[in-house]
Design a protein around this motif. Structure first.
Motif, PDB file in Angstrom:
ATOM      1  N   SER A 246       0.821  -1.215   0.000  1.00 16.41           N
ATOM      2  CA  SER A 246       0.000   0.000   0.000  1.00 16.41           C
ATOM      3  C   SER A 246       0.852   1.262   0.000  1.00 16.41           C
ATOM      4  CB  SER A 246      -0.936  -0.009   1.210  1.00 16.41           C
ATOM      5  OG  SER A 246      -0.205   0.104   2.416  1.00 16.41           O
ATOM      6  N   PHE A 247       2.137   1.143   0.319  1.00 12.77           N
ATOM      7  CA  PHE A 247       3.029   2.297   0.242  1.00 12.77           C
ATOM      8  C   PHE A 247       3.222   2.764  -1.199  1.00 12.77           C
ATOM      9  CE2 PHE A 247       4.214   1.013   4.499  1.00 12.77           C
ATOM     10  CZ  PHE A 247       4.492   2.218   5.123  1.00 12.77           C
ATOM     11  N   LEU A 248       2.903   1.905  -2.147  1.00 11.12           N
ATOM     12  CA  LEU A 248       3.037   2.300  -3.554  1.00 11.12           C
ATOM     13  C   LEU A 248       1.923   3.234  -3.987  1.00 11.12           C
ATOM     14  CD1 LEU A 248       4.041  -1.158  -5.089  1.00 11.12           C
ATOM     15  CD2 LEU A 248       5.540   0.690  -4.309  1.00 11.12           C
ATOM     16  N   LEU A 249       0.868   3.324  -3.190  1.00 16.51           N
ATOM     17  CA  LEU A 249      -0.208   4.266  -3.508  1.00 16.51           C
ATOM     18  C   LEU A 249       0.260   5.686  -3.219  1.00 16.51           C
ATOM     19  CD1 LEU A 249      -3.239   2.381  -1.893  1.00 16.51           C
ATOM     20  CD2 LEU A 249      -2.639   2.468  -4.311  1.00 16.51           C
ATOM     21  N   PRO A 250       0.081   6.625  -4.171  1.00 20.29           N
ATOM     22  CA  PRO A 250       0.484   8.013  -3.900  1.00 20.29           C
ATOM     23  C   PRO A 250      -0.444   8.657  -2.883  1.00 20.29           C
ATOM     24  CG  PRO A 250      -0.584   7.828  -6.044  1.00 20.29           C
ATOM     25  CD  PRO A 250      -0.424   6.433  -5.535  1.00 20.29           C
ATOM     26  N   PRO A 251       0.076   9.085  -1.746  1.00 28.51           N
ATOM     27  CA  PRO A 251      -0.804   9.603  -0.695  1.00 28.51           C
ATOM     28  C   PRO A 251      -1.496  10.904  -1.058  1.00 28.51           C
ATOM     29  CG  PRO A 251       1.507   9.927  -0.120  1.00 28.51           C
ATOM     30  CD  PRO A 251       1.490   9.082  -1.350  1.00 28.51           C
ATOM     31  N   GLN A 252      -0.932  11.693  -2.000  1.00 31.12           N
ATOM     32  CA  GLN A 252      -1.550  12.967  -2.334  1.00 31.12           C
ATOM     33  C   GLN A 252      -2.718  12.836  -3.300  1.00 31.12           C
ATOM     34  OE1 GLN A 252       1.392  11.899  -3.152  1.00 31.12           O
ATOM     35  NE2 GLN A 252       2.176  12.681  -5.097  1.00 31.12           N
ATOM     36  N   HIS A 253      -2.878  11.646  -3.915  1.00 30.48           N
ATOM     37  CA  HIS A 253      -3.969  11.445  -4.880  1.00 30.48           C
ATOM     38  C   HIS A 253      -4.962  10.386  -4.423  1.00 30.48           C
ATOM     39  CE1 HIS A 253      -1.890  14.077  -7.631  1.00 30.48           C
ATOM     40  NE2 HIS A 253      -0.834  13.282  -7.686  1.00 30.48           N
ATOM     41  N   VAL A 254      -4.546   9.454  -3.612  1.00 34.64           N
ATOM     42  CA  VAL A 254      -5.399   8.364  -3.154  1.00 34.64           C
ATOM     43  C   VAL A 254      -5.464   8.416  -1.624  1.00 34.64           C
ATOM     44  CG1 VAL A 254      -5.781   5.872  -3.149  1.00 34.64           C
ATOM     45  CG2 VAL A 254      -4.742   6.986  -5.137  1.00 34.64           C
ATOM     46  N   ASP A 255      -6.633   8.129  -1.077  1.00 35.95           N
ATOM     47  CA  ASP A 255      -6.786   8.152   0.371  1.00 35.95           C
ATOM     48  C   ASP A 255      -6.170   6.883   0.959  1.00 35.95           C
ATOM     49  OD1 ASP A 255      -7.424   8.763   2.894  1.00 35.95           O
ATOM     50  OD2 ASP A 255      -9.587   8.942   2.601  1.00 35.95           O
ATOM     51  N   ARG A 256      -4.852   6.903   1.059  1.00 33.21           N
ATOM     52  CA  ARG A 256      -4.140   5.732   1.567  1.00 33.21           C
ATOM     53  C   ARG A 256      -4.497   5.438   3.023  1.00 33.21           C
ATOM     54  NH1 ARG A 256       2.254   5.943   2.299  1.00 33.21           N
ATOM     55  NH2 ARG A 256       2.301   6.360   0.055  1.00 33.21           N
ATOM     56  N   SER A 257      -4.736   6.476   3.804  1.00 32.08           N
ATOM     57  CA  SER A 257      -5.048   6.275   5.222  1.00 32.08           C
ATOM     58  C   SER A 257      -6.339   5.488   5.405  1.00 32.08           C
ATOM     59  CB  SER A 257      -5.145   7.617   5.934  1.00 32.08           C
ATOM     60  OG  SER A 257      -6.180   8.412   5.361  1.00 32.08           O
ATOM     61  N   ALA A 258      -7.358   5.763   4.593  1.00 29.00           N
ATOM     62  CA  ALA A 258      -8.613   5.012   4.698  1.00 29.00           C
ATOM     63  C   ALA A 258      -8.388   3.538   4.359  1.00 29.00           C
ATOM     64  CB  ALA A 258      -9.664   5.615   3.776  1.00 29.00           C
TER      65      ALA A 258
END
Length: 451
Positions: A246-258
């Protein structure tokens, strides 16, 4: 008839033999069948393990079904098989003296079917075999669960008679007992019998009158781990791998925290559902519990890291310029370590161009002003108005570009920290899993070597 004389049968029938035995041994249940009270009775013992019914780690008990074989000799008893018509006869147990052999680890009553008869051979040898439902105490070490090996013991001795009266002997080699048990094993559950050892503790001659003679069997049981690997370890590894990627998800575009919060919630529900499969004991904490706690802690740590990074990326508009040491350490050095390079700032070039464009306007205005200071022409006023507007535009553009540059630096800092913490996450996860696996293997081999 003296005690050493053979029994005489009037005819070769069972009735004649039984009548002769009634006159000699039947009904004499109060005394050991020896010629001299100082002579010990030798009890040969063996057993066959028919089934492993349960191993309760919480209660520290081992439940099994065994068949116990006892052999002893009635001194002075014998008969001629041809004269009496048979070489053995079955008699009720309650009609003969019986050794009071018990299992010291017994924790509950024997619920096995009751049998009433035993065999008496023509040479005075008695063979008694009876089923026994054993619920015995067993000190268990579940540190390497589910790859654990438990060692339980059966200690056979007389309940009341000391070693001077009863001597315990092995009827057969322990390897034969193990082979017979494996051959007739009826249960194929969670546990399997892997080894069987036995010993007879030495008793000094001076302690024969106050010590019980004992036979000790060591039963090694190995857990079949397939169910726990499939239902506990593999799903946990999949979930922690999912959290890792999940670290591969860009945090500024995808709600990685959710996504990570959903993952933690799912893992919590998984542990609650699988809690009944984990052993409970107060002695030691299983290594698998450490594994689950580590997985959960890593998921929570990755969520906190994501919250921190999102705070940097989303709140960078309101932050001031980065300190110089932060720029040098993170943007110049650590960015190269994590393979992130600072993008060339095109805005900086544009800023320089905008700063250089109004200068000709200043020269023209000053030239015109120098030529005719007293004359006010419409052209001069227009140039002055244009100059003021250009100055205002330049100030706004510089302010905007400076803010954008600060935001870009904060975003790059967030990306560097995110990549750096991801690297730490991978290293820590790998080292922790490798350490746990090594501990598992080490303790498993250490336990197996004691078998």
């Amino acid at each position: 008839m003296t005690p050493t004389e053979p029994i005489n049968c009037s005819e070769p029938t069972s009735d004649a033999l039984l009548s002769a035995l009634k006159a000699s041994i039947i009904g004499k249940t109060d005394m050991r069948p020896v010629l001299s009270p100082k002579s010990p009775t030798n009890i040969s013992l063996s057993f066959t393990l028919y089934g492993i019914l349960d191993v309760d780690e919480k209660a520290q008990t081992f439940e099994s079904f065994i068949w116990v074989y006892l052999f002893w000799n009635i001194e002075g008893l014998s008969w001629d098989p041809e004269e009496c018509g048979t070489d053995r006869i079955s008699l009720p147990r309650k009609q003969l003296w019986m050794p009071d052999i018990v299992i010291n680890e017994f924790m509950d009553e024997n619920k096995a079917p009751v049998t009433y008869y035993l065999y008496v051979q023509h040479n005075g040898m008695v063979m008694d075999d009876r089923p026994t439902h054993v619920i015995s105490s067993c000190i268990m070490d579940i540190y390497t669960f589910p790859f654990d090996i438990q060692n339980c013991t059966f200690t056979f001795n007389s309940y009341k008679l000391f070693a001077s009266d009863i001597q315990m002997l092995f009827f057969e080699e322990v390897e034969v007992t193990l082979a017979n048990s494996l051959a007739v094993m009826k249960t194929k559950g969670e546990w399997e019998l892997v080894n069987l050892l036995a010993e007879k503790p030495f008793i000094p001659p001076e302690d024969l009158n106050n010590t019980f003679d004992t036979l000790i069997y060591y039963i090694a049981l190995r857990r079949r781990p397939t169910m726990y690997v499939v239902n506990l370890l593999i799903p946990s590894c999949f979930l922690i791998a999912l959290d890792l990627f999940s670290f591969l998800l860009p945090p500024q575009h995808v709600d990685r925290s959710a996504f990570k919060m959903t993952l933690i919630l799912g893992y919590t529900v998984f542990l609650l559902l699988m809690n009944d499969m984990l052993p409970v004991t107060g002695n030691t904490l299983p290594l698998i519990n450490v594994f689950f706690s580590l997985c959960f802690a890593l998921m929570v740590a990755s969520l906190l890291e994501t919250i921190f990074i999102i705070n940097i990326l989303c709140g960078s508009v309101n932050y001031g310029p980065l300190p110089r040491w932060v720029k040098v350490l993170f943007l110049n050095y650590l960015a190269k370590v994590v393979f992130l390079s600072k993008k060339p700032s095109e805005e900086k070039c544009n800023t320089e161009e905008l700063r250089s464009e109004p200068r000709p306007c200043y020269s023209v205005a000053e030239t015109l002003q120098g030529e005719d200071l007293l004359k006010t022409s419409p052209a001069l006023q227009e140039l002055r108005r244009i100059r003021n507007e250009l100055l205002s535009i330049r100030q706004q553009v510089d302010k905007h570009l400076k803010a954008d540059e600060i935001v870009d630096e904060w975003e790059l800092l967030g990306q560097v920290i995110d990549r750096l913490l991801f690297s730490f996450y991978v290293v820590f996860l790998s080292v922790s899993f490798f350490t746990i696996v090594v501990y598992w293997i080490h303790w498993y081999q250490k336990t197996a070597s004691l078998i």
